[in-house]
Design an enzyme around this catalytic site. Structure first.
Site, PDB file in Angstrom:
ATOM      1  CG  ASP A   1      -1.773   1.225   1.348  1.00  0.00           C
ATOM      2  OD1 ASP A   1      -2.333   1.630   0.311  1.00  0.00           O
ATOM      3  OD2 ASP A   1      -1.894   1.812   2.435  1.00  0.00           O
ATOM      4  CB  SER A   2       0.151   4.779  -0.640  1.00  0.00           C
ATOM      5  OG  SER A   2      -1.055   4.767   0.105  1.00  0.00           O
TER       6      SER A   2
ATOM      7  CB  CYS B   1      -2.805   1.148  -2.552  1.00  0.00           C
ATOM      8  SG  CYS B   1      -2.976   2.890  -2.910  1.00  0.00           S
TER       9      CYS B   1
ATOM     10  CD  GLU C   1      -3.023   8.903   7.414  1.00  0.00           C
ATOM     11  OE1 GLU C   1      -2.313   9.914   7.553  1.00  0.00           O
ATOM     12  OE2 GLU C   1      -2.807   8.021   6.554  1.00  0.00           O
TER      13      GLU C   1
ATOM     14  CB  CYS D   1     -10.180   4.977   0.355  1.00  0.00           C
ATOM     15  SG  CYS D   1      -8.718   5.690   1.115  1.00  0.00           S
TER      16      CYS D   1
ATOM     17  CG  HIS E   1      -6.865   5.674   5.297  1.00  0.00           C
ATOM     18  ND1 HIS E   1      -6.019   5.149   4.349  1.00  0.00           N
ATOM     19  CD2 HIS E   1      -6.089   6.443   6.110  1.00  0.00           C
ATOM     20  CE1 HIS E   1      -4.787   5.582   4.581  1.00  0.00           C
ATOM     21  NE2 HIS E   1      -4.810   6.361   5.650  1.00  0.00           N
TER      22      HIS E   1
HETATM   23  N1  DGL Z   1      -4.059   3.857   0.120  1.00  0.00           N
HETATM   24  C1  DGL Z   1      -4.758   4.900  -0.604  1.00  0.00           C
HETATM   25  C2  DGL Z   1      -5.969   4.305  -1.325  1.00  0.00           C
HETATM   26  O1  DGL Z   1      -6.521   3.287  -0.935  1.00  0.00           O
HETATM   27  C3  DGL Z   1      -5.177   6.037   0.315  1.00  0.00           C
HETATM   28  C4  DGL Z   1      -4.010   6.861   0.834  1.00  0.00           C
HETATM   29  C5  DGL Z   1      -3.219   7.524  -0.287  1.00  0.00           C
HETATM   30  O2  DGL Z   1      -3.722   8.466  -0.925  1.00  0.00           O
HETATM   31  O3  DGL Z   1      -2.101   7.092  -0.545  1.00  0.00           O
HETATM   32  O4  DGL Z   1      -6.380   4.841  -2.316  1.00  0.00           O
END
Ligand code: DGL
Length: 264
Positions: free
Chosen positions: A10-11, A73, A152, A184, A186
């Protein structure tokens, strides 16, 4: 290959919501997780940059001998999944197809809301995947860039989050939606807030759980599932800080163990 680990990237640490879902369903699997915390967020970056970052993430996981890769992600799935499948010779799954299938599992679902990062919404990947599988859908897609920082910050019940949800969701709820796709990493943390916020008839679809189910089927079909043992999780982050460690604990809902620094 059955005993090789799974790779999940993931990012940042948000993808640990997917790890959590995978561990629940496939407790015997070892997991190598990579969070690109040095370069998060991906959601506001260009498609080319995301494809480059995602290829580097995959190479890192391959160097750890993984048998399959999950792109946790949504933004990276939206922009990079086809390119990664072309470049690398191992099973790679993303979160979009599982999320879309779960949304359409109810044959009555016709009006669908999607919230995600700007990058995911602009890619139209979810909108196309939905429209390909069912005609006549009414889709309301909205980027919700403030939700990631609010989550977050742990402001799940905060008035600022409620105000953001009103801005993002009132227009689509006003037009009527049967399901809201949480596109997403999160957003699973916001589920209790959203359940209280949305009218009772709106079904919430969280792609973390459905992605884990998809992965379980894939491992089974390819005879790649580990049959016994207690899986281990190794977390690697490209930037380490106390803040990321605390966040990791929240997304995983338990202490993350030793976190290692990854150099890509
Ligand atoms: N992990 C990203 C997503 O699911 C969210 C956080 C980011 O923008 O990197 O799109």
């Amino acid at each position: 290959m059955r005993d090789a680990p799974l790779g999940i990237f993931d990012s940042g640490v948000g993808g640990l919501t997917v790890v959590r879902a995978v561990q629940r369903l496939l407790p015997a699997e070892d997991i190598v997780y990579l969070g690109d915390t040095a370069r998060v967020p991906y959601g506001s970056k260009s498609p080319e940059t995301i494809r480059q970052f995602a290829a580097e993430d995959v190479r890192f996981l391959l160097s750890h001998g993984v048998k399959a890769i999950v792109i946790a992600c949504n933004t990276a799935t939206a922009h990079a999944l086809p390119a990664l499948r072309e470049s690398f010779n191992l099973p790679i799954i993303g979160v979009i197809q599982p999320g879309v299938e779960a949304t359409l599992a109810d044959p009555e679902t016709e009006r669908i809301g999607i919230i995600a990062t700007r990058g995911t919404i602009r890619s139209h990947a979810y909108q196309h995947a939905l429209a390909q599988r069912r005609t006549g859908l009414i889709i309301h897609a909205r980027s919700a860039p403030l939700l990631v920082p609010l989550i977050e910050e742990d402001w799940l019940e905060h008035p600022a989050t409620e105000a953001a949800l009103h801005t993002y969701l009132d227009p689509m709820v006003g037009k009527g939606i049967d399901a809201l796709l949480l596109a997403c990493t999160h957003y699973p943390l916001l589920v209790p807030t959203l359940e209280a916020f949305l009218p009772g008839e709106v079904r919430l679809v969280d792609s973390a759980t459905t992605c884990a189910e998809h992965l379980a089927r894939l491992l089974d079909e390819r005879s790649l599932a580990r049959e016994s043992g207690e899986g281990e999780l190794r977390i690697h982050l490209t930037d380490l800080s106390e803040e990321f460690e605390q966040l990791a604990q929240r997304f995983l809902a338990r202490p993350p163990g030793r976190i290692r620094r990854a150099v890509l």
